[in-house]
Design a protein around this motif. Sequence first.
Motif, PDB file in Angstrom:
ATOM      1  N   LEU A 123       0.695  -1.275  -0.083  1.00 51.20           N
ATOM      2  CA  LEU A 123      -0.162   0.098  -0.079  1.00 51.20           C
ATOM      3  C   LEU A 123       0.923   1.081   0.031  1.00 51.20           C
ATOM      4  O   LEU A 123       1.690   1.360   1.066  1.00 51.20           O
ATOM      5  CB  LEU A 123      -0.938  -0.003   1.115  1.00 51.20           C
ATOM      6  CG  LEU A 123      -1.871   1.201   1.356  1.00 51.20           C
ATOM      7  CD1 LEU A 123      -2.859   1.210   0.052  1.00 51.20           C
ATOM      8  CD2 LEU A 123      -2.552   1.294   2.751  1.00 51.20           C
ATOM      9  N   VAL A 124       0.783   2.140  -0.887  1.00 55.21           N
ATOM     10  CA  VAL A 124       1.630   3.253  -1.213  1.00 55.21           C
ATOM     11  C   VAL A 124       0.757   4.630  -0.813  1.00 55.21           C
ATOM     12  O   VAL A 124      -0.416   4.815  -1.410  1.00 55.21           O
ATOM     13  CB  VAL A 124       1.982   3.439  -2.583  1.00 55.21           C
ATOM     14  CG1 VAL A 124       2.608   4.730  -2.883  1.00 55.21           C
ATOM     15  CG2 VAL A 124       2.917   2.333  -3.083  1.00 55.21           C
ATOM     16  N   VAL A 125       0.960   5.171   0.422  1.00 55.78           N
ATOM     17  CA  VAL A 125       0.140   6.236   0.855  1.00 55.78           C
ATOM     18  C   VAL A 125       1.074   7.461   0.328  1.00 55.78           C
ATOM     19  O   VAL A 125       2.130   7.672   1.254  1.00 55.78           O
ATOM     20  CB  VAL A 125      -0.117   6.197   2.366  1.00 55.78           C
ATOM     21  CG1 VAL A 125      -1.003   7.277   2.768  1.00 55.78           C
ATOM     22  CG2 VAL A 125      -0.559   4.772   2.514  1.00 55.78           C
ATOM     23  N   GLU A 126       0.770   8.003  -0.651  1.00 54.74           N
ATOM     24  CA  GLU A 126       1.579   9.097  -1.050  1.00 54.74           C
ATOM     25  C   GLU A 126       0.482  10.204  -1.847  1.00 54.74           C
ATOM     26  O   GLU A 126      -0.398  10.109  -2.559  1.00 54.74           O
ATOM     27  CB  GLU A 126       2.276   8.676  -2.029  1.00 54.74           C
ATOM     28  CG  GLU A 126       3.190   9.670  -3.259  1.00 54.74           C
ATOM     29  CD  GLU A 126       4.122  10.582  -2.379  1.00 54.74           C
ATOM     30  OE1 GLU A 126       3.678  11.905  -2.102  1.00 54.74           O
ATOM     31  OE2 GLU A 126       5.049  10.209  -1.632  1.00 54.74           O
ATOM     32  N   ASN A 127       0.762  11.558  -1.294  1.00 56.24           N
ATOM     33  CA  ASN A 127      -0.009  12.719  -1.573  1.00 56.24           C
ATOM     34  C   ASN A 127       0.328  13.244  -2.983  1.00 56.24           C
ATOM     35  O   ASN A 127      -0.693  13.877  -3.659  1.00 56.24           O
ATOM     36  CB  ASN A 127       0.054  13.672  -0.607  1.00 56.24           C
ATOM     37  CG  ASN A 127      -0.844  15.191  -0.832  1.00 56.24           C
ATOM     38  OD1 ASN A 127      -2.077  14.902  -1.246  1.00 56.24           O
ATOM     39  ND2 ASN A 127      -0.531  16.215  -0.627  1.00 56.24           N
ATOM     40  N   ASP A 128       1.425  13.098  -3.211  1.00 55.97           N
ATOM     41  CA  ASP A 128       1.758  13.736  -4.660  1.00 55.97           C
ATOM     42  C   ASP A 128       1.473  12.601  -6.020  1.00 55.97           C
ATOM     43  O   ASP A 128       1.922  11.480  -5.824  1.00 55.97           O
ATOM     44  CB  ASP A 128       3.276  13.848  -4.819  1.00 55.97           C
ATOM     45  CG  ASP A 128       3.889  14.464  -6.098  1.00 55.97           C
ATOM     46  OD1 ASP A 128       3.663  15.659  -6.388  1.00 55.97           O
ATOM     47  OD2 ASP A 128       4.319  13.880  -6.963  1.00 55.97           O
ATOM     48  N   GLU A 129       0.405  12.984  -6.701  1.00 54.28           N
ATOM     49  CA  GLU A 129      -0.205  11.876  -7.610  1.00 54.28           C
ATOM     50  C   GLU A 129       1.163  11.443  -8.493  1.00 54.28           C
ATOM     51  O   GLU A 129       1.044  10.332  -9.037  1.00 54.28           O
ATOM     52  CB  GLU A 129      -0.999  12.540  -8.430  1.00 54.28           C
ATOM     53  CG  GLU A 129      -1.782  11.556  -9.485  1.00 54.28           C
ATOM     54  CD  GLU A 129      -2.872  12.468 -10.274  1.00 54.28           C
ATOM     55  OE1 GLU A 129      -3.364  11.917 -11.078  1.00 54.28           O
ATOM     56  OE2 GLU A 129      -3.265  13.539  -9.983  1.00 54.28           O
ATOM     57  N   ARG A 130       1.848  12.464  -9.067  1.00 56.06           N
ATOM     58  CA  ARG A 130       3.144  11.975 -10.055  1.00 56.06           C
ATOM     59  C   ARG A 130       3.862  11.078  -9.481  1.00 56.06           C
ATOM     60  O   ARG A 130       4.239   9.826 -10.224  1.00 56.06           O
ATOM     61  CB  ARG A 130       3.708  13.370 -10.712  1.00 56.06           C
ATOM     62  CG  ARG A 130       4.601  12.894 -11.716  1.00 56.06           C
ATOM     63  CD  ARG A 130       5.104  14.240 -12.109  1.00 56.06           C
ATOM     64  NE  ARG A 130       6.238  13.899 -13.459  1.00 56.06           N
ATOM     65  CZ  ARG A 130       6.977  15.104 -13.843  1.00 56.06           C
ATOM     66  NH1 ARG A 130       6.902  16.211 -13.177  1.00 56.06           N
ATOM     67  NH2 ARG A 130       7.955  14.502 -14.662  1.00 56.06           N
ATOM     68  N   SER A 131       4.473  11.491  -8.244  1.00 62.32           N
ATOM     69  CA  SER A 131       5.229  10.677  -7.544  1.00 62.32           C
ATOM     70  C   SER A 131       4.820   9.218  -7.195  1.00 62.32           C
ATOM     71  O   SER A 131       5.221   8.110  -7.490  1.00 62.32           O
ATOM     72  CB  SER A 131       5.725  11.031  -6.372  1.00 62.32           C
ATOM     73  OG  SER A 131       6.149  12.431  -6.539  1.00 62.32           O
TER      74      SER A 131
ATOM     75  N   LEU B 164       6.011   5.660  -8.730  1.00 59.96           N
ATOM     76  CA  LEU B 164       6.375   4.415  -7.618  1.00 59.96           C
ATOM     77  C   LEU B 164       5.686   3.413  -7.946  1.00 59.96           C
ATOM     78  O   LEU B 164       6.032   2.103  -7.705  1.00 59.96           O
ATOM     79  CB  LEU B 164       6.200   5.211  -6.316  1.00 59.96           C
ATOM     80  CG  LEU B 164       6.320   4.143  -4.883  1.00 59.96           C
ATOM     81  CD1 LEU B 164       7.890   3.503  -5.147  1.00 59.96           C
ATOM     82  CD2 LEU B 164       6.264   4.892  -3.843  1.00 59.96           C
ATOM     83  N   LEU B 165       4.309   3.285  -8.344  1.00 57.03           N
ATOM     84  CA  LEU B 165       3.635   2.128  -8.304  1.00 57.03           C
ATOM     85  C   LEU B 165       3.858   1.452  -9.714  1.00 57.03           C
ATOM     86  O   LEU B 165       4.087   0.067  -9.575  1.00 57.03           O
ATOM     87  CB  LEU B 165       1.803   2.540  -8.528  1.00 57.03           C
ATOM     88  CG  LEU B 165       1.452   3.100  -7.252  1.00 57.03           C
ATOM     89  CD1 LEU B 165      -0.012   3.865  -7.617  1.00 57.03           C
ATOM     90  CD2 LEU B 165       1.202   1.857  -6.229  1.00 57.03           C
ATOM     91  N   ARG B 166       4.374   1.999 -10.512  1.00 60.27           N
ATOM     92  CA  ARG B 166       4.532   1.366 -11.954  1.00 60.27           C
ATOM     93  C   ARG B 166       6.182   0.720 -11.575  1.00 60.27           C
ATOM     94  O   ARG B 166       6.428  -0.488 -11.840  1.00 60.27           O
ATOM     95  CB  ARG B 166       4.981   2.404 -12.959  1.00 60.27           C
ATOM     96  CG  ARG B 166       3.695   2.996 -13.794  1.00 60.27           C
ATOM     97  CD  ARG B 166       4.100   3.656 -14.987  1.00 60.27           C
ATOM     98  NE  ARG B 166       5.179   4.674 -14.857  1.00 60.27           N
ATOM     99  CZ  ARG B 166       4.805   5.900 -14.735  1.00 60.27           C
ATOM    100  NH1 ARG B 166       3.537   6.415 -14.611  1.00 60.27           N
ATOM    101  NH2 ARG B 166       5.757   6.712 -14.838  1.00 60.27           N
TER     102      ARG B 166
ATOM    103  N   GLN C 226       8.559  -4.940 -10.508  1.00 63.89           N
ATOM    104  CA  GLN C 226       9.368  -5.773  -9.834  1.00 63.89           C
ATOM    105  C   GLN C 226       8.636  -6.978  -9.107  1.00 63.89           C
ATOM    106  O   GLN C 226       9.032  -7.663  -8.230  1.00 63.89           O
ATOM    107  CB  GLN C 226      10.042  -4.945  -8.469  1.00 63.89           C
ATOM    108  CG  GLN C 226      11.057  -4.154  -8.917  1.00 63.89           C
ATOM    109  CD  GLN C 226      12.281  -4.583  -9.448  1.00 63.89           C
ATOM    110  OE1 GLN C 226      12.840  -5.738  -8.958  1.00 63.89           O
ATOM    111  NE2 GLN C 226      12.659  -4.041 -10.794  1.00 63.89           N
ATOM    112  N   GLY C 227       7.390  -7.078  -9.556  1.00 61.92           N
ATOM    113  CA  GLY C 227       6.627  -8.212  -9.057  1.00 61.92           C
ATOM    114  C   GLY C 227       5.498  -7.990  -7.916  1.00 61.92           C
ATOM    115  O   GLY C 227       4.943  -8.820  -7.467  1.00 61.92           O
ATOM    116  N   TYR C 228       5.621  -6.852  -7.466  1.00 57.61           N
ATOM    117  CA  TYR C 228       4.633  -6.386  -6.329  1.00 57.61           C
ATOM    118  C   TYR C 228       3.303  -5.920  -6.753  1.00 57.61           C
ATOM    119  O   TYR C 228       2.863  -5.567  -7.911  1.00 57.61           O
ATOM    120  CB  TYR C 228       5.111  -5.074  -5.511  1.00 57.61           C
ATOM    121  CG  TYR C 228       6.484  -5.507  -4.778  1.00 57.61           C
ATOM    122  CD1 TYR C 228       6.479  -6.281  -3.627  1.00 57.61           C
ATOM    123  CD2 TYR C 228       7.603  -5.179  -5.189  1.00 57.61           C
ATOM    124  CE1 TYR C 228       7.592  -6.472  -2.857  1.00 57.61           C
ATOM    125  CE2 TYR C 228       8.898  -5.461  -4.626  1.00 57.61           C
ATOM    126  CZ  TYR C 228       8.835  -6.076  -3.183  1.00 57.61           C
ATOM    127  OH  TYR C 228       9.862  -6.442  -2.717  1.00 57.61           O
ATOM    128  N   ALA C 229       2.257  -6.373  -5.910  1.00 55.05           N
ATOM    129  CA  ALA C 229       0.947  -6.079  -6.176  1.00 55.05           C
ATOM    130  C   ALA C 229       0.791  -4.833  -5.452  1.00 55.05           C
ATOM    131  O   ALA C 229       0.496  -4.628  -4.281  1.00 55.05           O
ATOM    132  CB  ALA C 229      -0.029  -6.914  -5.829  1.00 55.05           C
TER     133      ALA C 229
END
Length: 249
Positions: free
Chosen positions: A31-39, A43-45, A50-53
């Motif tokens: 779970l990525v909790v990040e306020n900056d949409e671009r960042s 990061l999600l990509r 790397q194989g993470y969901a």
Amino acid sequence: MNRQYAELVGPSPQHPLRPAAPVRRAARNVLVVENDERSAETLLRGLARQGYAARGVDTGAQALRGHRDADLILLDLDLPDLDGLEVCRAIRAISDTPIITVTARRSELDCVLGLQAGSDDYLVKPYGFRELLARMEAVMRRSHGRTVTADTGRVITHAGLRIDVAARAATLHGEPLDLTRKEFDLLHLLALQAGTVLTRRQIMAHVWDDAWSPRGRTVDTHVGTLRGKLGSSAWIITVRGVGFRLGHP
């Protein structure tokens, strides 16, 4: 693109440190909790490669509602609705899910506060993606074998109180307690953190799944009813101006 996220999309073919192919692993939920949409998108990509969901949210309230299925949480402290430290403390109150704080706050005090709030690691922006991956693997290795506080097969005992989580049943000195669903959840939460003071907001977040809209004296009312069923106000101690903790009559 911010410098700290440059590695997420991979360097050019001429780059001498081109990352290896994605690691083949059983997908782990991040779970990525990040306020900056671009960042967050970058990061999600990178995590997906790397194989993470991986999935992202951008507020503290969403993090508190959505953290339960995560194997690891990457938590930014600068969120629009809540301070990330408060989010970290609230999650840690009921879960041992590894948390890595990822933030631009770089002072020693900020690091100390993050770790005291329950973070397993503290990573300052800008950072390299490979460093983040290494830290993620390290905290998950350390967390392997932990007893997860939300384990539905767990039986909790405390001073004559016995809570069978799987059966959703509680007894006091061998006598069954007739508890509503919310009363059981409240007692379970307090017993999980016996000796720790939980704020009303933390209790609302984890028992009612709603810490962010006013609900009057919901918590206080349930605490009062639960004290009556336990037979003594000493079972649940009020810490004035803070919250409640389980007592030891």
